[in-house]
Design a protein around this motif. Structure first.
Motif, short mmCIF file in Angstrom:
data_model
loop_
_atom_site.label_atom_id
_atom_site.label_comp_id
_atom_site.label_asym_id
_atom_site.label_seq_id
_atom_site.Cartn_x
_atom_site.Cartn_y
_atom_site.Cartn_z
N ASP A 153 -5.55 -1.30 7.43
CA ASP A 153 -6.23 -0.20 8.12
C ASP A 153 -6.12 1.10 7.30
OD1 ASP A 153 -6.90 -1.92 10.14
OD2 ASP A 153 -5.20 -1.37 11.42
N LEU A 154 -4.91 1.38 6.79
CA LEU A 154 -4.72 2.60 6.01
C LEU A 154 -5.55 2.57 4.72
CD1 LEU A 154 -0.87 3.14 6.38
CD2 LEU A 154 -2.70 4.46 7.45
N ARG A 155 -5.68 1.40 4.13
CA ARG A 155 -6.48 1.31 2.90
C ARG A 155 -7.94 1.64 3.17
NH1 ARG A 155 -7.43 -4.03 -0.97
NH2 ARG A 155 -8.33 -2.86 -2.73
N ARG A 156 -8.47 1.14 4.32
CA ARG A 156 -9.85 1.46 4.66
C ARG A 156 -10.03 2.96 4.90
NH1 ARG A 156 -9.54 -3.60 7.36
NH2 ARG A 156 -8.84 -2.59 9.27
N VAL A 157 -9.05 3.59 5.54
CA VAL A 157 -9.13 5.03 5.80
C VAL A 157 -9.16 5.81 4.50
CG1 VAL A 157 -7.87 7.01 6.77
CG2 VAL A 157 -8.06 4.90 8.08
N LEU A 158 -8.31 5.45 3.57
CA LEU A 158 -8.25 6.17 2.30
C LEU A 158 -9.48 5.91 1.43
CD1 LEU A 158 -4.46 5.66 1.46
CD2 LEU A 158 -5.58 7.76 2.19
N ARG A 159 -9.99 4.68 1.45
CA ARG A 159 -11.16 4.37 0.63
C ARG A 159 -12.39 5.12 1.13
NH1 ARG A 159 -10.97 0.03 -2.89
NH2 ARG A 159 -13.21 -0.31 -2.62
N ARG A 160 -12.46 5.34 2.48
CA ARG A 160 -13.59 6.12 2.99
C ARG A 160 -13.53 7.56 2.49
NH1 ARG A 160 -12.88 3.22 7.98
NH2 ARG A 160 -11.62 4.94 8.81
N ARG A 161 -12.37 8.01 2.11
CA ARG A 161 -12.21 9.35 1.55
C ARG A 161 -12.13 9.32 0.02
NH1 ARG A 161 -10.67 8.85 6.46
NH2 ARG A 161 -10.73 10.59 7.94
N ARG A 162 -12.66 8.25 -0.55
CA ARG A 162 -12.84 8.10 -2.01
C ARG A 162 -11.51 8.09 -2.77
NH1 ARG A 162 -16.52 11.77 -0.42
NH2 ARG A 162 -15.40 13.50 -1.39
N TRP A 163 -10.50 7.47 -2.17
CA TRP A 163 -9.24 7.24 -2.88
C TRP A 163 -9.25 5.83 -3.44
CZ3 TRP A 163 -4.73 10.42 -3.24
CH2 TRP A 163 -4.85 11.68 -2.61
N ARG A 164 -8.84 5.69 -4.69
CA ARG A 164 -8.64 4.36 -5.28
C ARG A 164 -7.32 3.81 -4.75
NH1 ARG A 164 -7.44 4.64 -10.41
NH2 ARG A 164 -8.31 2.63 -11.04
N THR A 165 -7.38 2.65 -4.13
CA THR A 165 -6.19 2.13 -3.43
C THR A 165 -5.88 0.71 -3.87
OG1 THR A 165 -7.54 1.36 -1.58
CG2 THR A 165 -6.64 3.58 -1.41
N VAL A 166 -4.62 0.35 -3.68
CA VAL A 166 -4.16 -1.01 -3.90
C VAL A 166 -2.99 -1.26 -2.95
CG1 VAL A 166 -2.56 -0.36 -5.75
CG2 VAL A 166 -3.42 -2.71 -5.63
N VAL A 167 -2.93 -2.46 -2.42
CA VAL A 167 -1.86 -2.85 -1.50
C VAL A 167 -0.93 -3.83 -2.22
CG1 VAL A 167 -1.29 -3.96 0.70
CG2 VAL A 167 -3.32 -2.49 0.52
N ARG A 168 0.37 -3.54 -2.17
CA ARG A 168 1.36 -4.41 -2.80
C ARG A 168 2.37 -4.85 -1.74
NH1 ARG A 168 0.64 -0.26 -6.73
NH2 ARG A 168 -0.11 -1.09 -8.74
N GLU A 169 2.67 -6.13 -1.74
CA GLU A 169 3.66 -6.69 -0.80
C GLU A 169 4.94 -7.01 -1.57
OE1 GLU A 169 2.18 -9.94 1.41
OE2 GLU A 169 0.40 -8.87 2.16
N LYS A 170 6.03 -6.48 -1.08
CA LYS A 170 7.35 -6.73 -1.67
C LYS A 170 8.24 -7.30 -0.59
CE LYS A 170 6.89 -2.96 -5.00
NZ LYS A 170 7.47 -1.69 -5.53
N GLY A 171 8.11 -8.60 -0.38
CA GLY A 171 8.81 -9.23 0.72
C GLY A 171 8.19 -8.81 2.04
N GLU A 172 9.02 -8.27 2.94
CA GLU A 172 8.53 -7.80 4.23
C GLU A 172 7.96 -6.38 4.13
OE1 GLU A 172 11.73 -8.11 6.95
OE2 GLU A 172 11.56 -10.30 7.16
N VAL A 173 8.25 -5.68 3.05
CA VAL A 173 7.78 -4.31 2.86
C VAL A 173 6.41 -4.34 2.19
CG1 VAL A 173 8.25 -2.08 1.79
CG2 VAL A 173 10.14 -3.46 2.69
#
Length: 542
Positions: A153-173
């Motif tokens: 959800d946060l990635r979609r919010v930031l991309r709508r505001r023209r932020w280049r985003t990436v999601v990384r999973e580090k275990g449970e974090v």
């Protein structure tokens, strides 16, 4: 093979060592030349070298003013001429600076473009380990939802505001990394690339462009041929046959002057055609409003007067000449000559030498009523007058040596081959009788216009490059690089809830980023599905 044979075998020849020092010197000088500091220095030198071109008269624009400047400055003038100050943009030293700047920009931009293209393909960097040590950071209360779902959800919010985003999973974090402001470097590169394109446009004008000057008296015209121009400058790859065909005829010139003598309007009514039998068209050329035809631009440069002098020799033959006189001051006090090389030749007899007639004079549009009548009171023709000095003898025109059409050959006068007959002041309609019975009359005057014809194929390239320079500079100055990280960690007390930590960083203008960070924090908070409270950003001194 015996031992003796082995002992006498020649030693292998080793290749001569290369010259690493010479290569190092070349690399060091190349890096120095292609550095941004050197490019800025060369750009400053180019601007500095162009200053004489705007302060001093240039040979390709106004050769008459160049000659006048040389005569007014007998010491400084020749020195400036030797260093090319009257042809700045065609001088070798200006071309050297231009070429070095061109090479420097290419060498400087190539690696930067590669690095920027590589950076655009890379994902935003991972979040630092301690977000709370950043100057802009906040920790939000635990909210309902799994970290992976909230990160999407946060990635979609930031991309709508023209932020280049990436999601990384580090275990449970789960971490969301976002970055914005790459247009800053893009604008910087566009600025420098556009500067390079502008240099290419200017260079193309020097290769395939041309310009020419011609002085037209009312009623006269010219066609686009080198033989009909008073002065011309051709690009390196331009020939007479490549000039576009057209003809221009000056019908009437209009000039209005303020009481102070400053011109308020210059306009030339012209008729033009394609020179190939096409239809004739009428137009008016004004200052900074050229006539555009056949890919060329026809400008109006300056103006002056052409007194009409009629001479009747002792055999009754009449010669009339509207001779352009060149202005000597802002009130258009003008000097010039009228030469009648065929005068005083007895009809039917062999040609006689040494009987040519020439007049050197000063035309004053507004002649003073008292004192010397060689300086006008205004450029407007309120009371025109003509002071003439009559000469008889050999003008030197038959020698085949090029002569000025605006002044008599002083060498002929000094040698006594061209003798002064007398001087006289005339007003329109006056007649002066000379000692041999011949007469000269001041019939009137016409106005003349200085016309410049210019064709530059690189002008559109220069225009587009200049626009891109401004846009790139605006992007470079207004846009900031900034980064944002959001770390979502499962709540240790409730696995169905998630703790959200936010950190932000701006490479420049950290104080201005504080307001943007608070707005982003508010947007992140409202995008979370459920929150027991609102987080608040805290400041941490560097």
């Amino acid at each position: 093979m015996s031992l003796d044979t082995l002992s006498t075998a020649p030693a292998p020849v080793e290749p001569a060592p290369k010259n690493p020092r010479g290569k190092a010197i070349v690399v060091r000088w190349w890096r120095q030349l292609t550095s941004m500091r050197t490019a800025l220095v060369l750009l400053f030198l180019l601007a500095l070298a162009a200053v004489p071109g705007s302060l001093l008269p240039q040979q390709d624009l106004n050769p008459e003013k160049v000659q006048s400047y040389l005569s007014d400055h007998p010491v400084l003038g020749p020195i400036l001429d030797k260093i090319g100050a009257y042809n700045v943009f065609g001088s070798p030293w200006f071309a050297a600076i231009y070429l070095l700047l061109f090479i420097s920009l290419i060498g400087c931009l190539y690696p930067r473009i590669k690095l920027h293209a590589k950076a655009l393909q890379q994902a935003p960097p991972a979040a630092p380990k301690f977000l709370d040590r950043m100057r802009h950071h906040a920790e939000l209360p635990a909210t309902d939802g799994k970290p992976a779902e909230l990160a999407a959800d946060l990635r979609r919010v930031l991309r709508r505001r023209r932020w280049r985003t990436v999601v990384r999973e580090k275990g449970e974090v789960v971490e969301v990394s976002a970055e914005k402001g790459y247009l800053r470097e893009t604008g910087n590169l566009v600025f420098h690339l556009s500067l390079l394109v502008l240099l290419i446009g200017v260079a193309s004008g020097a290769l395939w462009g041309w310009n020419a000057n011609v002085l037209l008296t009312e009623g006269d015209g010219f066609c686009d041929s080198l033989q009909q121009y008073d002065q011309y400058t051709l690009g390196r790859d331009v020939t007479d046959s490549s000039l576009p065909p057209f003809c221009v005829h000056l019908r009437k010139f209009h000039a209005d002057y303020l009481p102070s003598g400053e011109p308020s309007k210059y306009a030339a009514d012209v008729t033009y055609d394609d020179g190939l039998g096409g239809p004739s068209m009428n137009s008016t050329i004004e200052v900074n409003d050229p006539l555009r035809f056949q890919g060329a631009r026809i400008y109006l440069l300056d103006t002056g007067y052409s007194p009409i002098i009629s001479y009747t020799d002792k055999y009754g033959q009449t010669f009339t000449s509207p001779s352009p006189f060149l202005p000597q001051d802002q009130n258009l006090s003008s000097s010039g000559i009228a030469v009648f090389a065929d005068a005083n030749q007895k009809p039917g007899a062999a040609r006689t030498s040494g009987v040519e007639v020439a007049f050197q004079g000063v035309f004053t549009p507004t002649t003073p009523t008292e004192g010397p009548k060689v300086s006008s009171l205004s450029p407007a023709p309120r009371s025109p007058g003509l002071t003439l000095a009559a000469y008889r003898g050999d003008t030197g025109l038959s020698s085949g040596i090029p002569k000025s059409v605006y002044a008599l050959d002083q060498n002929q006068i000094d040698r006594g081959k061209l003798k002064l007959v007398g001087t006289h002041f005339l007003q329109p309609g006056d007649r002066w009788k000379l000692d041999d019975g011949s007469t000269v009359a001041f019939v009137g005057y016409r106005e003349w216009a200085g016309i410049r014809v210019d064709q530059n194929p690189g002008q559109n390239v220069v225009l587009v490059a200049a626009i891109c320079i401004v846009l790139g500079l605006l992007c470079s100055l207004r846009i900031r690089r900034r980064r944002l990280w959001v770390r979502l960690t499962p709540d240790s007390n409730d696995s169905a809830r998630t703790v959200v930590a936010v950190g932000g960083l701006s490479r420049t203008d950290a104080d201005e980023f504080a307001g943007e960070f608070d707005r982003l924090l508010e947007q992140i908070t409202t995008s979370l599905p459920v929150s027991s409270g609102s987080g608040k950003g805290t400041e941490h001194a560097d």
